[in-house]
Each structure stands twice: as C-alpha cells, then as structure tokens.
Design a protein around this motif. Sequence first.
Motif, mmCIF file in Angstrom:
data_model
loop_
_atom_site.group_PDB
_atom_site.id
_atom_site.type_symbol
_atom_site.label_atom_id
_atom_site.label_comp_id
_atom_site.label_asym_id
_atom_site.label_seq_id
_atom_site.Cartn_x
_atom_site.Cartn_y
_atom_site.Cartn_z
ATOM 1 N N LEU A 184 0.815 -1.221 0.000
ATOM 2 C CA LEU A 184 0.000 0.000 0.000
ATOM 3 C C LEU A 184 0.850 1.274 0.000
ATOM 4 C CD1 LEU A 184 -2.838 1.088 -0.106
ATOM 5 C CD2 LEU A 184 -2.956 0.926 2.384
ATOM 6 N N PRO A 185 1.925 1.358 0.802
ATOM 7 C CA PRO A 185 2.758 2.564 0.734
ATOM 8 C C PRO A 185 3.349 2.802 -0.649
ATOM 9 C CG PRO A 185 3.263 1.308 2.720
ATOM 10 C CD PRO A 185 2.378 0.439 1.870
ATOM 11 N N ILE A 186 3.664 1.728 -1.374
ATOM 12 C CA ILE A 186 4.222 1.893 -2.719
ATOM 13 C C ILE A 186 3.146 2.373 -3.684
ATOM 14 C CG2 ILE A 186 5.359 0.696 -4.639
ATOM 15 C CD1 ILE A 186 6.729 -1.074 -2.593
ATOM 16 N N VAL A 187 1.909 1.906 -3.500
ATOM 17 C CA VAL A 187 0.789 2.410 -4.318
ATOM 18 C C VAL A 187 0.705 3.923 -4.188
ATOM 19 C CG1 VAL A 187 -1.720 2.471 -4.569
ATOM 20 C CG2 VAL A 187 -0.560 0.274 -4.240
ATOM 21 N N LEU A 188 0.749 4.420 -2.957
ATOM 22 C CA LEU A 188 0.640 5.864 -2.726
ATOM 23 C C LEU A 188 1.897 6.590 -3.201
ATOM 24 C CD1 LEU A 188 -1.088 5.791 0.770
ATOM 25 C CD2 LEU A 188 -2.137 6.108 -1.475
ATOM 26 N N GLU A 189 3.044 5.898 -3.137
ATOM 27 C CA GLU A 189 4.281 6.511 -3.632
ATOM 28 C C GLU A 189 4.243 6.684 -5.149
ATOM 29 O OE1 GLU A 189 9.148 6.047 -3.125
ATOM 30 O OE2 GLU A 189 7.810 4.493 -2.318
ATOM 31 N N VAL A 190 3.503 5.824 -5.841
ATOM 32 C CA VAL A 190 3.308 6.006 -7.282
ATOM 33 C C VAL A 190 2.762 7.416 -7.549
ATOM 34 C CG1 VAL A 190 1.987 5.301 -9.312
ATOM 35 C CG2 VAL A 190 2.962 3.558 -7.806
ATOM 36 N N GLY A 191 1.779 7.831 -6.755
ATOM 37 C CA GLY A 191 1.203 9.162 -6.926
ATOM 38 C C GLY A 191 2.192 10.268 -6.654
ATOM 39 N N GLU A 192 3.011 10.091 -5.616
ATOM 40 C CA GLU A 192 4.022 11.100 -5.271
ATOM 41 C C GLU A 192 5.056 11.243 -6.381
ATOM 42 O OE1 GLU A 192 7.325 11.987 -1.722
ATOM 43 O OE2 GLU A 192 6.193 10.102 -1.748
ATOM 44 N N VAL A 193 5.564 10.115 -6.877
ATOM 45 C CA VAL A 193 6.586 10.141 -7.922
ATOM 46 C C VAL A 193 5.998 10.669 -9.231
ATOM 47 C CG1 VAL A 193 8.151 8.713 -9.307
ATOM 48 C CG2 VAL A 193 7.925 8.315 -6.845
ATOM 49 N N ASN A 194 4.749 10.318 -9.508
ATOM 50 C CA ASN A 194 4.131 10.815 -10.737
ATOM 51 C C ASN A 194 3.991 12.337 -10.709
ATOM 52 O OD1 ASN A 194 2.685 10.432 -13.322
ATOM 53 N ND2 ASN A 194 0.954 11.229 -12.166
#
Length: 533
Positions: A179-189
């Motif tokens: 789940l943290p990586i899912v949300l990190e996708v948004g941050e990096v995008n």
Amino acid sequence: MNHSMFCFQCEQTAGCSGCTGNMGVCGKSADTAQIQDQLTGALIGLSRSTEGNAHKLSDTTASVVVEGLFATLTNVNFDNEALLRILQSVEEEKKKLVPDCYVCAASCGKNNDYDMKELWNANEDIRSLKSLILFGIRGIAAYAYHAAVLGYKDEKIHQFLYKALFAIGTSDWGMDELLPIVLEVGEVNLSCMEMLDKANTETFGHPKPVEVSLTVEKGPFIVISGHDLYDLKLLLEQTNGKGINIYTHGEMLPAHAYPELKKYPHLRGNFGTAWHNQQKEFENIPAPVLFTTNCLMPPKESYRDRVFTTEVVGYPGMVHIDDKKDFTPVIEKALELGGFDTDTVLTGINGGKTVMTGFARNTVMEVADTVVDAVKSGAIRHFFLVGGCDGAKSGRNYYTDFVKQTPKDTVILTLACGKYRFNDLDLGTIGGLPRLMDIGQCNDAYSAICIAKALSEAFSCEINELPLSMILSWYEQKAVCILLTLLHLGIKNIRLGPSLPAFLSENVLNFLVENYQIAPITTPEEDLKMILG
C-alpha cells in the motif's frame, strides 16, 4: 503461443472484469498480450536481478525500462516484432548488468524473469494493489518518455520504477508493504508531471489561450495525433514551405497554444474529435495520419495505407518512422493524396465549428485576482474539473450532460481527451472569463494541480475546502497514475466513471472510499444536487 490472454488494465475491458480468449476489446491479440506480459515479466526480472546494485544502473537501463513499460500501455503497440525487439533489449541489459546471474542455472528468484500468471492468479487484494502499482508506473513511464525526448530526466524517478517493479515481483509482501508503494506512485508521478511541464514550457513556451478551427482547408494536409509535441515541431519544420497544412488530432489539440508551435502558419486547425472515433473519422480521408504515442486503434482497410507511426507506437504492416525522424514518406503521401478539393467544414460532437484551448497554469494564474474577486462577489459559485480519458463504452454521455447542466455561475476546467464530449459548446463567460477552460492534455494534469493549489493559497484554505469538485473519467494507465497523484495530495470526494476499475478488489475499493471518499458517478442531476446542495 497458445491463443489465450488475460488483461483488465483499461476501462473498456470485457464485462468489466477482464479480456480473455483470442482478442481484447482494444483489438490487441492474445499473442500480443502474451508478449507484453513476457516483456513486463522481463522488466520485473531485471529489477530483481539488480537489487542492491543500483550503482550498476545506467541511462541505458533507464531508457530500456521506460520504453518497455510505455510499450505495454493500452492502444500503444500492437506490433509483435517491435515488442520482441524491446524484450530483447531488456534481456541484453540484464546480461550486461549481471552477467554471472544471467548464466546461473539455479533458480534463486533473482536470475529468472517473472511469470505474470503469478500476478493474475494472486489473492485478489494483492493482485489489486500490484495492478495499481504496475498500471501506475506504466503511466509514469509514458510521461518520463515524453520528457526524455526533450532532454529532461530524473534519476529518482528511474530508481522508483525499479523499486516498483521489484515490489510487483515479490511473493511474500502483503498490504502493509504494498500500500505505501501504491501511494508513492502518486508522489513520484507528481514529480514526473512537473518535470514534463518544465520540459514542454521551457522548450515551446507557456501556452496561451487560442481559438482553433475545425475546418480543413483545401489542398494537401497531414493529421498528427498523440502527445509528443517534439514530433509535431519536427513535422512542421519538414513541411514548411511545401504547401502542406498540418492538423492536430486527439490529445495533440493543445499544441496550438504553445508559442513555438503556433508560429508556424501551416499549423491550421484540429481534425476530428476524440481518439475512439478515429475508425469512423479517418475513413477515406485524402491525407495521411501520423501517430506519435498511444490511442492508436487497429486501422481499417479503407485507410491503413495512410497510417504512419513513430516512437513507441507500432502496428504490423504500418510504415514506422524511426529515430532519424525523416518524415518524407508522410509528406510524399500527403502530396500524392492531395487533400480536399474545397474547404471542408467539420464540427465537434455538439456542432461547434471551433474549440478553445491553452488555459494552462500561467494563463489562469495571471488572472487569479479576477477569479478570486468573482468568487468573493458571488459571481462564481463553484469550480468543476471535468476531465480525463474518453472512450467508446456507453455511459460517457454523462459528462456532456453534466457540463450542459452546470449553473451559469460555475466554471468548468477540463483536460485530456474527455473534453471532446463538450469542448465545442459555447457556455458563455463570467467576468470576461470563459466558463469552459481547456487546460490541455492528460499530461497537463500538473497545471490543474497548480491552479488548485493557487486557489487554495488565495483563499487561505486546504484544497478540499475549495468550492471545487473533480468529476473524472478514466480509460487507461495514465489516468491511474494521475488518480494516485490526487490521492497523494489528499484530495477527497472525487467522482469517477463511467465505471470503476476492474482491478480494484472490494477491500482496496473500500479503503479508497473510507480514506478518500471516492465515489462512482451517478446521474448529472443527482451529482450536481449532492455537490451544490
């Protein structure tokens, strides 16, 4: 290969559950789907084999990974030979980076490629989270690719792509790790979209509002589709003075607003509407069509000899313009076909003969005082961001009806190809500003975020406290990473349609509903009543 597939990465997926059998709804064959799975598995294998050896990763590695991810987006590459060449480049990169691992016969989980069937057959919550990561980084890769074409790169983005690919290939990670990586996708995008915005504006200037004609003038012309502004610039340079007019299509429409592109007088207007109407709108047109990125549909026999591709786009039998960017075959085809004999008046979906674009962040911020005053005086009651992907599935008329029913004291911001449902409507003005403002491509979601942030600062409040509602439509993977970016920013109460993603499990969907109040669209009347009271 055996003729079976599983794919549920886009909105139109069969039965809202997944395309199986011989052919996907997008026209992708089972063979192509399997090669794309093999390519994805090889990318995951590359990330696993280099774990802990990030210093070995080079610009070449980054390019291979970005291109490989981009090539697996919906409606990008249908050409098996081209996909196999990309697959080979991934394998060669792995062999170069970890030669000892590459020849090792013992299976340790790091030297073998990932079998995507493990993902498709995983526990539904794990499959859902890993799918969000995979489809999200495919979207990021598209944006990173566009920026790299203009010379803009960010090693942190590349490192995250490796990290995310590694996470997808794990067998023992649960929701707490994923789940943290899912949300990190948004941050990096968000960082990636900011980089692309910088690349576009520093290269072509800041967009300015412009009225674009939908009439095609007599004589030779070329239609250019997709997102790559640099390809358009090269085409404009190579056709300059040759009596050939250039018309944008689909997501290329916002190009008219950039000063460095607008200065070419033979960039004349926009042809047609959204990408999914191309099989009808390209029927027998006396001109070639150049596809620069995704949104290619299998061409019909009536015009397939006039379709050209470049960059990652591919289709078997099409003439592909390679990296040398010599558009001579396209130019010769335009001169051979000759174009229309007379000026041909085309219209938008609602009968309009022109459309406006170019209301990017700089333009809106320049009139921020006017906007703020209009809100404070009550002239503007609410803002709606009605944007996202368009598609052929029924139910998308909701967005047209929604925009038509918005009160006259509200403003509609829009972006991406979903705007073709309503961008030719004349909705009038408020305080000298048009009620309908087209921010640009899906790539320009960063502009919309900047506008929302500027408004929140002007009113000294959080974005969620603004009189702003997001009514979004999705189709493919770039929409996934943009949605995750909005969640990273903490934006709530997003209405999403026309249907919810098939790859969201019930538990993951419940998490999004409980934490971000994401809701499916209902009817324009009910949603407007809920929003405005």
